[in-house]
Design a protein around this motif. Structure first.
Motif, mmCIF file in Angstrom:
data_model
loop_
_atom_site.group_PDB
_atom_site.id
_atom_site.type_symbol
_atom_site.label_atom_id
_atom_site.label_comp_id
_atom_site.label_asym_id
_atom_site.label_seq_id
_atom_site.Cartn_x
_atom_site.Cartn_y
_atom_site.Cartn_z
ATOM 1 N N TRP A 88 0.020 -6.163 -20.107
ATOM 2 C CA TRP A 88 0.296 -5.576 -18.796
ATOM 3 C C TRP A 88 1.782 -5.352 -18.570
ATOM 4 O O TRP A 88 2.173 -4.555 -17.724
ATOM 5 C CB TRP A 88 -0.286 -6.459 -17.695
ATOM 6 N N CYS A 92 1.631 -2.065 -16.817
ATOM 7 C CA CYS A 92 1.928 -2.212 -15.382
ATOM 8 C C CYS A 92 2.400 -3.637 -15.128
ATOM 9 O O CYS A 92 1.573 -4.530 -14.883
ATOM 10 C CB CYS A 92 0.682 -1.886 -14.557
ATOM 11 N N LEU A 94 3.559 -5.112 -12.716
ATOM 12 C CA LEU A 94 3.107 -5.655 -11.439
ATOM 13 C C LEU A 94 1.744 -6.330 -11.559
ATOM 14 O O LEU A 94 1.429 -7.239 -10.775
ATOM 15 C CB LEU A 94 3.040 -4.526 -10.397
ATOM 16 N N ALA A 95 0.961 -5.921 -12.559
ATOM 17 C CA ALA A 95 -0.407 -6.429 -12.707
ATOM 18 C C ALA A 95 -0.513 -7.542 -13.739
ATOM 19 O O ALA A 95 -1.602 -7.844 -14.218
ATOM 20 C CB ALA A 95 -1.334 -5.279 -13.092
ATOM 21 N N LYS A 96 0.588 -8.161 -14.083
ATOM 22 C CA LYS A 96 0.560 -9.200 -15.108
ATOM 23 C C LYS A 96 -0.301 -10.388 -14.704
ATOM 24 O O LYS A 96 -0.823 -11.124 -15.543
ATOM 25 C CB LYS A 96 1.984 -9.674 -15.416
ATOM 26 N N ILE A 98 -3.203 -10.270 -13.708
ATOM 27 C CA ILE A 98 -4.549 -10.060 -14.239
ATOM 28 C C ILE A 98 -4.708 -10.825 -15.547
ATOM 29 O O ILE A 98 -5.729 -11.465 -15.800
ATOM 30 C CB ILE A 98 -4.817 -8.557 -14.462
ATOM 31 N N PHE A 451 -9.061 -4.996 -10.128
ATOM 32 C CA PHE A 451 -7.609 -4.902 -10.279
ATOM 33 C C PHE A 451 -7.207 -4.155 -11.548
ATOM 34 O O PHE A 451 -6.170 -3.490 -11.574
ATOM 35 C CB PHE A 451 -6.991 -6.301 -10.238
ATOM 36 N N GLU A 452 -8.013 -4.259 -12.601
ATOM 37 C CA GLU A 452 -7.725 -3.478 -13.809
ATOM 38 C C GLU A 452 -7.744 -1.984 -13.496
ATOM 39 O O GLU A 452 -6.850 -1.232 -13.907
ATOM 40 C CB GLU A 452 -8.755 -3.788 -14.898
ATOM 41 N N CYS A 453 -8.779 -1.550 -12.779
ATOM 42 C CA CYS A 453 -8.899 -0.122 -12.459
ATOM 43 C C CYS A 453 -7.810 0.323 -11.482
ATOM 44 O O CYS A 453 -7.290 1.444 -11.608
ATOM 45 C CB CYS A 453 -10.281 0.158 -11.866
ATOM 46 N N LEU A 454 -7.451 -0.524 -10.537
ATOM 47 C CA LEU A 454 -6.376 -0.174 -9.610
ATOM 48 C C LEU A 454 -5.048 -0.051 -10.361
ATOM 49 O O LEU A 454 -4.256 0.861 -10.095
ATOM 50 C CB LEU A 454 -6.267 -1.231 -8.508
ATOM 51 N N ALA A 455 -4.803 -0.970 -11.303
ATOM 52 C CA ALA A 455 -3.539 -0.953 -12.042
ATOM 53 C C ALA A 455 -3.417 0.283 -12.915
ATOM 54 O O ALA A 455 -2.365 0.924 -12.964
ATOM 55 C CB ALA A 455 -3.417 -2.220 -12.890
ATOM 56 N N ILE A 459 -1.703 2.896 -10.300
ATOM 57 C CA ILE A 459 -0.293 2.511 -10.430
ATOM 58 C C ILE A 459 0.315 3.085 -11.712
ATOM 59 O O ILE A 459 1.318 3.795 -11.669
ATOM 60 C CB ILE A 459 -0.142 0.967 -10.409
#
Length: 523
Positions: A88, A92, A94-96, A98, A451-455, A459
């Motif tokens: 990540w 992304c 920001l999504a670390k 996850i 959250f995976e799909c949002l990231a 993003i």
């Protein structure tokens, strides 16, 4: 020098390795996604939710959620060449979080090795001259025990004299509860360690260690046997099951659609949870396994084939399960739905009892429990491998140099074994059920998928992700996947978990006055 080698040189660490060939990758992923969930969970959900009618939401959600998420995670791993946390940072940052969530889920998943220990104990007992769960002449049996030879005649009296059989138990049930587990009165009474189960658990961890201690160089070789032999056992059991008296009644019950169930939202929710569970989605596993691929591997094609293999295996396993349950129903003189039980009850009570009623019971018992062990072996060592790989990618200087990986894997396996001794105590089944229900529940995977799909979809950028997939595979994902990653999967995750998300917020926000001790029970 390629990007993967250059990064390792700059960090001063040893190369993290790759699959020796495409075949090893396919076998490892297939061995991971095809497991216990295919053998007992899918058929059970099918019978519970309208038989063949369950296949409709299952198939739709496999296309809308299963395949898109499978491809998403595989592409992430193959592109970044990193584990479930560090990947990540390249996609992304920001999504670390996850990735850290995936690590925690992996720790909870370690407990499923105890199922191997149970199956190994049964396998050892299967070589006795008479199966101990077939008769009531053992020291652990009670006066209420009914052996397999008399169970069908006693069951036939059920409608004539309900009181007579109310307090009776089968020999298979008593072996499971009183001999194999020696179940205590509750979780507050853990009791002593069952030494035979502890030895079985130790053997399972030793096998796990030597399967992954050299990384993909060792695990890629082990799966040539562990991922293929269960299919041989499944074929043998399928042929035998279809020839049993009453088998077709069970199959009819399995396939007969009850259309009314399709209007029930809970049926769709359970179909979605089965897809997430059996495809190993939103746990970080597919990211790690994909990271060992060559950068130009056609993971687009692989994802379709592996998802088809998984669902196909589940469907075939349903015939095995319900042919045996139809046989059991005829022997006992009861409807099929009175025979079926989910989870350990199906694998360690109903099946052993059915095997004891067949000719050559030792042979069929060995086949079944050997298949059960091999189905869970791949999933277990892949789980541990993903955990180790991701931590090694987080601390490459510390954990990747020659010799240190073997030591680190040994520490992980040894520590896990010592901690899991609580699972093989007399109250261990309660600890297992507690972790299974609260630590590995449906909500965890759904939140990770959301959250995976949002990231990725919102993003990182869906167009950029499409370009990455096209550069690696030579194929640009179709427009349908864009809709799934940006809209369908997130909305689906929110739709049936919104009450749970609200309760979680109440739980972690004292200012709102929410105090819900069973907040995770919605999962």
């Amino acid at each position: 020098m390629n990007r993967h080698t250059r990064n390792n040189t700059e960090s001063g660490s040893e190369d993290r390795g790759r699959w020796a060939n495409k075949r090893e990758y396919i076998l490892v992923v297939a061995g991971n996604v095809v497991g216990l969930g295919n053998m007992w969970r899918f058929p059970y959900l099918c019978y519970k939710n309208g038989g063949g009618a369950f296949l409709v939401p299952y198939s739709i959600l496999a296309v809308v959620c299963g395949i898109p998420l499978f491809l998403l995670e595989t592409v992430i791993g193959q592109y970044t060449q990193e584990g479930m946390v560090t990947c990540w940072g390249k996609i992304c940052p920001l999504a670390k979080g996850i990735g850290y969530g995936h690590l925690l889920i992996k720790l909870y998943d370690f407990i499923y090795i105890v199922i191997q220990a149970w199956a190994l104990l049964y396998l050892i007992f299967s070589f006795q001259a008479e199966l101990p769960w077939a008769n009531c002449g053992n020291t652990w049996n009670t006066a209420n025990c009914i052996d397999s030879q008399n169970w069908d005649s006693q069951s036939a009296n059920r409608t004539e004299n309900q009181t007579m059989v109310t307090n009776t138990t089968s020999a298979a049930t008593e072996f499971w509860e009183r001999r194999a587990l020696a179940i205590s009165g509750g979780i507050e009474e853990l009791g002593s360690v069952r030494w035979d189960l502890a030895l079985c658990l130790l053997f399972c961890w030793v096998f796990c260690y030597f399967s992954i201690w050299k990384g993909v160089r060792s695990s890629g070789k082990v799966v040539y046997f562990t991922a293929t032999f269960p299919y041989v056992m499944l074929l043998i059991l399928l042929i035998r099951g279809l020839t049993l008296p009453g088998a077709w009644e069970g199959i009819k019950y399995y396939l007969y659609p009850d259309i009314g169930h399709m209007a029930d939202l809970e049926v769709w929710v359970e179909a979605g949870s089965q897809i997430m569970f059996s495809y190993s989605l939103a746990t970080g596993t597919l990211i790690v396994l994909g990271s060992y691929n060559e950068n130009n591997n056609n993971c687009y094609k692989d994802s379709f084939l592996l998802c088809l293999l998984n669902s196909g295996t589940s469907f075939v396993a349903g015939f095995v399960v319900f042919s045996i349950l139809g046989f059991m129903a005829q022997k006992q003189g009861v409807p099929v739905d009175m025979v079926v039980d989910s989870g350990p009850g199906l694998a360690f009570v109903t099946y052993p009892q059915a095997m004891a009623m067949m000719p050559l019971p030792q042979f069929w018992s060995v086949c079944f429990f050997l298949m059960l062990i091999l189905l869970s072996v791949d999933t277990q060592f892949v789980t541990v491998e993903c955990f180790v790989t991701s931590l090694s990618d987080l601390f490459p200087r510390l954990l990747r140099p020659t010799g240190r990986r073997e030591i680190f894997v040994l520490v992980v396996c040894l520590a896990s074994f010592l901690i899991q001794l609580s699972l093989v105590t007399e109250g261990g089944i309660y600890v297992f059920q507690l972790i299974d229900y609260y630590g590995c529940n449906r909500a965890c995977a759904d939140i990770m998928a959301l959250f995976e799909c949002l990231a990725v979809g919102w993003i990182f950028g869906i167009d950029q992700f499409y370009n990455i997939a096209e550069d690696m595979t030579g194929q640009r994902p179709c427009f349908f996947f864009r809709l799934c990653w940006r809209y369908f999967v997130p909305l689906w995750s929110l739709r049936h978990n919104f009450p749970q998300y609200l309760l979680i917020l109440l739980e972690i926000s004292p200012s709102l006055g929410g105090r819900h001790p069973s907040v995770w029970a919605w999962g």
